[in-house]
Motif scaffolding. Structure first.
Motif, PDB file in Angstrom:
ATOM      1  N   VAL B  47       0.569  -0.843  -0.288  1.00  0.00           N
ATOM      2  CA  VAL B  47      -0.140   0.401   0.251  1.00  0.00           C
ATOM      3  C   VAL B  47       0.745   1.092   0.399  1.00  0.00           C
ATOM      4  N   PHE B  49       0.285   5.389   0.720  1.00  0.00           N
ATOM      5  CA  PHE B  49       0.070   6.313   0.913  1.00  0.00           C
ATOM      6  C   PHE B  49       0.568   7.780   0.700  1.00  0.00           C
ATOM      7  N   VAL B  54      -5.222   6.585   0.584  1.00  0.00           N
ATOM      8  CA  VAL B  54      -4.532   5.997  -0.547  1.00  0.00           C
ATOM      9  C   VAL B  54      -4.467   6.190  -1.633  1.00  0.00           C
ATOM     10  N   ASP B  57      -3.420   0.644  -3.781  1.00  0.00           N
ATOM     11  CA  ASP B  57      -3.540  -0.559  -2.654  1.00  0.00           C
ATOM     12  C   ASP B  57      -4.126  -1.472  -3.591  1.00  0.00           C
ATOM     13  N   SER B  75       1.883   5.468  10.678  1.00  0.00           N
ATOM     14  CA  SER B  75       0.928   4.168   9.996  1.00  0.00           C
ATOM     15  C   SER B  75       0.795   2.817  10.876  1.00  0.00           C
TER      16      SER B  75
END
Lengths: 113, 114
Positions: B47, B49, B54, B57, B75
């Motif tokens: 994933v 960010f 996001v 993902d 996170s």
């Protein structure tokens, strides 16, 4: 589907000699390339990078060569030192899109004193 | 030199249990990544960010994995329930803007699922 490939899982070199690590990629959208070095139980650390507008980048003992037509890059370490013994990962990314990196499977370099 | 902090360094759990990993990126880095590295392979993105959002993902097994970055700083990556095949090194990385630049990696969390 592996977009970045390192076909040599391991390489042994005598101290003082040149180490050449190879990497191939398949995605023509990749336009920047990096080499990372990893010691056991540690995260990868950045070593050197190259943009697709260049064919060579040098930093001290480390030089990366890029052959775009062959979709191939290589890392040269000269002279090799025992402290260079580690796993080396080739990575590639594209400026468009999500900008994440795709990694090869790594080459374990052993420099023999 | 600033570093990406991860904890714990090692985690042993039994299958079907829940596990969580924490990451604090380098201060000011807008982009945060979670990678998984299985022994003998290269890191694979789970994933990404950008601040608290996001970006990617697509490779995250969403039936059991979740990730959040609520305030756009640190996170958490969670696995529930853990499976034997989840045993791997979980690496967090950050970059300033997320463009064609290098990623800074933490030391990782080595997960063993028994």
């Amino acid at each position: 589907d592996q977009q970045v490939k390192q076909n040599s899982p391991s390489l042994s070199v005598q101290e003082g000699r040149i180490s050449i690590l190879n990497c191939d990629y398949t995605n023509s959208m990749f336009d920047y390339f990096l080499w990372y070095k990893k010691y056991p139980a540690e995260g990868p650390t950045f070593l050197i990078s190259i943009s697709s507008i260049k064919d060579k980048n040098e930093d001290g003992r480390f030089t990366v060569f890029l052959n775009k037509s062959a979709k191939h890059l290589s890392l040269h370490i000269v002279p090799s030192q025992p402290g260079d013994s580690a796993v080396y990962f080739c990575a590639a990314g594209a400026q468009t899109g999500a900008n994440n990196l795709f990694f090869g499977t790594g080459t374990r370099l052993t420099v023999i004193p | 030199e600033a570093e990406v902090a991860q904890s714990p360094r090692y985690k042993i759990t039994e299958k079907s249990q829940a596990v969580a990993f924490w990451c604090d990126p380098i201060s000011g880095h807008a982009t945060l990544y979670w990678y998984r590295q299985i022994l003998g392979q290269g890191p694979e993105l789970l994933v990404q960010f950008q601040d608290e959002s996001v970006v990617d993902d697509s490779q995250l097994p969403k039936d059991r994995f979740s990730a959040e970055r609520l305030k756009g700083v640190d996170s958490t990556l969670k696995i529930q329930p853990a499976e034997l095949g989840d045993s791997a090194m979980y690496l967090c990385a950050s970059s300033l803007l997320g463009g064609n630049e290098k990623l800074f990696f933490g030391s990782g969390t080595q997960l063993s699922v028994l």
